[in-house]
Design a protein around this motif. Structure first.
Motif, PDB file in Angstrom:
ATOM      1  N   ALA A  74      75.859 -66.543  37.614  1.00 59.67           N
ATOM      2  CA  ALA A  74      75.834 -65.357  36.753  1.00 59.67           C
ATOM      3  C   ALA A  74      75.474 -64.078  37.531  1.00 59.67           C
ATOM      4  CB  ALA A  74      74.886 -65.583  35.595  1.00 59.67           C
ATOM      5  N   LEU A  97      75.784 -63.420  40.622  1.00 55.20           N
ATOM      6  CA  LEU A  97      76.854 -63.089  41.574  1.00 55.20           C
ATOM      7  C   LEU A  97      78.006 -62.388  40.863  1.00 55.20           C
ATOM      8  CD1 LEU A  97      76.943 -66.343  43.670  1.00 55.20           C
ATOM      9  CD2 LEU A  97      76.185 -64.085  44.391  1.00 55.20           C
ATOM     10  N   ARG A  98      78.298 -62.905  39.670  1.00 58.86           N
ATOM     11  CA  ARG A  98      79.368 -62.294  38.870  1.00 58.86           C
ATOM     12  C   ARG A  98      78.990 -60.840  38.554  1.00 58.86           C
ATOM     13  NH1 ARG A  98      79.703 -66.327  35.582  1.00 58.86           N
ATOM     14  NH2 ARG A  98      78.331 -65.383  34.049  1.00 58.86           N
ATOM     15  N   HIS A  99      77.696 -60.655  38.266  1.00 56.30           N
ATOM     16  CA  HIS A  99      77.250 -59.301  37.912  1.00 56.30           C
ATOM     17  C   HIS A  99      77.360 -58.367  39.110  1.00 56.30           C
ATOM     18  CE1 HIS A  99      74.625 -61.596  34.824  1.00 56.30           C
ATOM     19  NE2 HIS A  99      75.897 -61.496  34.441  1.00 56.30           N
ATOM     20  N   ASP A 144      79.372 -58.559  41.714  1.00 60.85           N
ATOM     21  CA  ASP A 144      80.781 -58.245  41.953  1.00 60.85           C
ATOM     22  C   ASP A 144      81.325 -57.351  40.835  1.00 60.85           C
ATOM     23  OD1 ASP A 144      83.154 -58.439  43.440  1.00 60.85           O
ATOM     24  OD2 ASP A 144      83.937 -59.905  42.008  1.00 60.85           O
ATOM     25  N   GLY A 145      80.929 -57.673  39.620  1.00 64.35           N
ATOM     26  CA  GLY A 145      81.415 -56.925  38.450  1.00 64.35           C
ATOM     27  C   GLY A 145      80.984 -55.467  38.494  1.00 64.35           C
ATOM     28  N   TYR A 146      79.695 -55.269  38.720  1.00 62.20           N
ATOM     29  CA  TYR A 146      79.206 -53.876  38.700  1.00 62.20           C
ATOM     30  C   TYR A 146      79.704 -53.107  39.911  1.00 62.20           C
ATOM     31  CZ  TYR A 146      76.513 -54.619  34.512  1.00 62.20           C
ATOM     32  OH  TYR A 146      76.159 -54.850  33.231  1.00 62.20           O
ATOM     33  N   SER A 202      82.577 -53.486  41.255  1.00 65.49           N
ATOM     34  CA  SER A 202      83.947 -53.113  40.907  1.00 65.49           C
ATOM     35  C   SER A 202      83.966 -51.964  39.912  1.00 65.49           C
ATOM     36  CB  SER A 202      84.685 -54.306  40.315  1.00 65.49           C
ATOM     37  OG  SER A 202      84.802 -55.309  41.255  1.00 65.49           O
ATOM     38  N   LEU A 203      83.080 -52.094  38.900  1.00 64.03           N
ATOM     39  CA  LEU A 203      83.033 -51.029  37.900  1.00 64.03           C
ATOM     40  C   LEU A 203      82.660 -49.702  38.559  1.00 64.03           C
ATOM     41  CD1 LEU A 203      81.363 -52.675  34.758  1.00 64.03           C
ATOM     42  CD2 LEU A 203      83.751 -52.026  35.098  1.00 64.03           C
ATOM     43  N   LYS A 225      81.364 -62.827  46.560  1.00 60.16           N
ATOM     44  CA  LYS A 225      82.435 -63.837  46.462  1.00 60.16           C
ATOM     45  C   LYS A 225      82.159 -65.002  47.399  1.00 60.16           C
ATOM     46  CE  LYS A 225      85.736 -60.350  45.389  1.00 60.16           C
ATOM     47  NZ  LYS A 225      86.507 -59.335  46.122  1.00 60.16           N
ATOM     48  N   GLY A 249      79.610 -67.175  46.042  1.00 55.29           N
ATOM     49  CA  GLY A 249      80.196 -67.967  44.950  1.00 55.29           C
ATOM     50  C   GLY A 249      80.934 -69.181  45.501  1.00 55.29           C
TER      51      GLY A 249
END
Lengths: 151, 469
Positions: free
Chosen positions: B258, B260-262, B264-266, B268-269, B294, B297
């Motif tokens: 979770a 890690l996703r955040h 990468d997500g933020y 990108s955002l 990544k 992950g």
């Protein structure tokens, strides 16, 4: 044209919720999303009780369900939905980090309509959420209201 | 000296195994029981023989009595005949004459084996013969010269002397028999006492035998029960440890992903919303954040596979490796885009194993081969198998890529062991560890050969027959 039914997103992690909403934003379906922060809230919503006592009646178009949530976990919510004659037609999509075979097997055994593992990579994640939102929230025809189990 | 001998005996006994001691003990007890049985049998035989001899003695005494009476009867009748001349009185004499051979035969039979008595019987028979002869002589004298001729004989009796000697002899024989009887009673009593003692001893030995058998069986059962309990306890511990490990992996898979996703997500955002105003440097930083997330992950995914390969239930079925390799190459088609590779794929045997796990093995080895031949103009990858022997076959995957230094060959299959820098060849260092784990679970072995810039070859063995257990 009928008004679109809401999409119910059960996600205890506010960042995941925000990222999911950001993904849906692009297709302008984010305003249809209702976010619940634990399993108990999902059940409150579905049964129109507690904070959702006054909401307009009717089932959501789809429930995106995280597995690991405080109070009532995803599996428990799924079981409740699929065992309730009024709710069990609602499509339920498991949206989770877990790739464990046990979780997959248990979810499908309880009647989950789909199982999606959240990708770590944001672009993949955004694509997955977008596609899910569009398919279940817009393309897919939800079951008619008042349909109850014949069993 | 005797002490050192004793010590040596003790040492010798101590060198025996438990089985040998048990066997030795049983042998001793068994020998004791055999000896006792033989002694008891012999004692009993003596008793039976004595009882037979007793019966014979009683018969002999009885026979002697009746012989004495018959002789007296004959003598009395004979004297009356001498006086009266009446033939009727000679009946006793005639009966004796007729029965004498029977008597003599009986007497010899009853005294057989006792030389004293046999000698007495001989003199007895002789004396009786003399009595009969004397009587016969008197009878014939009476017939020729009448009563007057035998008057003196008739008064005293023809065989008076013989008859007296006969009676003495009979008493002597009876006495001898009584003496033998008494001796036998003493012998029988002693023998009976011995037998009783031996039987009690035998019973004791058998008790000892039974008790030790019971003890051994009891000991054995107790030991087995203890081992079974211990095994069950360890099994439970192992199960608990496994459960804990599973919970741990589950937590890793869910909770570690979770954040890690955040990230990468933020990232990108951020690059999306502020992309215009960022300079190249800032954009590169953001890209690095994304790439690292990544990579981690990927690491988590590989670790989870590694952990799952270790504890997952294993299938054992026939696996067609030719088909499996085709599938794996098809799965790797994205990595093959824009590459020219010369493939040499030999005929592969059928093996026994878990298809999903073996697919993981070929995926790891082939993607490694693809990765390390990336900078080769004429990349070559060869897959083949040696002739199966003793129920197993060796399979190899060879490439002409970057290779490795043989001095690090032992590190190759370890977890997180890498022989190349990440900017040369990316990777998590788990792929070959996974290969080894899977091959070991199949009961096989792995090895590798290579040289820097001259390529690498990975070998592994797999069973070609169903393995029981």
């Amino acid at each position: 044209m009928t008004t679109l039914k809401p999409i119910l997103l059960a996600e205890d992690n506010p960042r995941d919720a925000e990222l999911t909403l950001a993904a849906m934003e692009e297709h302008h379906i984010a305003d249809k999303v209702v976010v619940c922060h634990d399993g108990a809230e999902v059940l409150d919503y579905l049964y129109c009780r507690g904070p959702y006592k006054t909401r307009r009646h009717g089932n959501p178009a789809v429930v995106f369900l995280d597995l690991k949530m405080p109070k009532v976990d995803g599996i428990e919510v799924l079981r409740t939905i699929k065992n309730d004659a009024d709710l069990h037609h609602i499509p339920v999509v498991m949206l989770t980090s877990s790739r464990e075979e046990r979780d997959l097997a248990q979810s499908y055994a309880l009647g989950a309509n789909a199982y999606v593992v959240k990708p770590v990579e944001f672009h993949q994640f955004i694509n997955a959420v977008k596609e899910l939102g569009v398919f279940w929230g817009v393309i897919n025809e939800p079951p008619p209201e008042g349909l109850t189990s014949t069993q | 000296m005797p002490q050192s001998l004793m010590a040596r005996a003790v040492r010798w006994f101590a060198s025996w195994s438990i089985e040998q001691r048990v066997l030795g003990g049983f042998g001793l007890v068994f020998a004791g029981i055999v000896v006792i049985s033989i002694a008891s049998y012999r004692n009993t035989a003596v008793l039976i023989e004595n009882s037979r001899l007793d019966t014979r003695s009683h018969e002999l005494v009885q026979l002697l009595g009746s012989i004495g009476e018959t002789l007296d009867e004959a003598e009395r009748g004979h004297r009356r005949y001498l006086v009266t001349g009446d033939q009727a009185y000679l009946k006793g004499h005639k009966t004796l004459l007729e029965q004498m051979p029977v008597f003599s035969q009986y007497l010899q039979g009853l005294t057989e084996g006792t030389p004293d008595q046999e000698a007495r019987v001989a003199s007895l028979v002789e004396l009786i013969g003399q009595q009969l002869a004397a009587e016969a002589a008197a009878i014939s004298a009476r017939q020729t010269s009448g009563y007057e001729g035998v008057r003196s004989i008739a008064l005293s009796g023809a065989a008076k002397l013989e008859l007296e000697a006969i009676h003495r002899l009979i008493i002597e024989m009876e006495g001898a028999e009584q003496k033998a009887l008494r001796a036998r009673v003493v012998q029988s009593t002693g023998s009976t006492r011995n037998t009783i003692v031996l039987l009690v001893l035998g019973a004791l030995l058998q008790l000892v035998l039974l008790a030790s058998v019971y003890h051994l069986i009891h000991h054995d059962i107790t030991e087995r029960r203890r081992v079974a309990t211990e095994l069950r306890r360890r099994g439970e511990l192992l199960q608990a440890a496994n459960k804990e490990l599973e919970a741990f992996s589950y937590s890793v898979s869910h909770d570690l992903r979770a954040p890690l996703r955040h990230i990468d997500g933020y990232a990108s955002l951020l690059s999306k919303t502020a992309g215009e105003s960022l300079n190249d440097k800032a954009r590169r930083y953001l890209q690095t954040i994304s790439d690292s997330a990544k990579q981690m992950g990927q690491l988590i995914d590989d670790l989870l596979i590694f952990s799952r390969m270790g504890r997952q239930e294993m299938l054992r079925t026939r696996v067609n490796l030719d088909q499996l390799v085709k599938t794996v190459i098809h799965d790797l088609r994205l990595d093959l885009q824009g590459r020219t590779i010369s493939w040499t794929i030999g005929s592969l045997p059928e093996v026994y194993g878990d298809p999903a796990m073996l697919r993981q093995v070929f995926t790891n080895l082939l993607s490694n081969a693809l990765k390390f031949t990336r900078h080769r103009a004429g990349a070559k990858i060869e897959i083949g198998a040696t002739q199966p022997t003793a129920g197993e076959t060796e399979i190899f995957v060879r490439d002409n890529g970057a290779g490795f230094d043989m001095q690090y060959v032992n590190k190759l299959f370890g977890v997180f062991q890498r022989l190349h820098r990440n900017d040369e060849f990316e990777g998590t260092g788990i792929g070959l560890a996974n290969v080894r784990r899977i091959i070991h679970r199949h009961g096989g072995r792995t090895r590798a050969e290579g040289a820097v810039d001259r390529g690498a070859t990975f070998f592994f063995t797999l069973p070609t027959k169903r393995v029981v257990g």
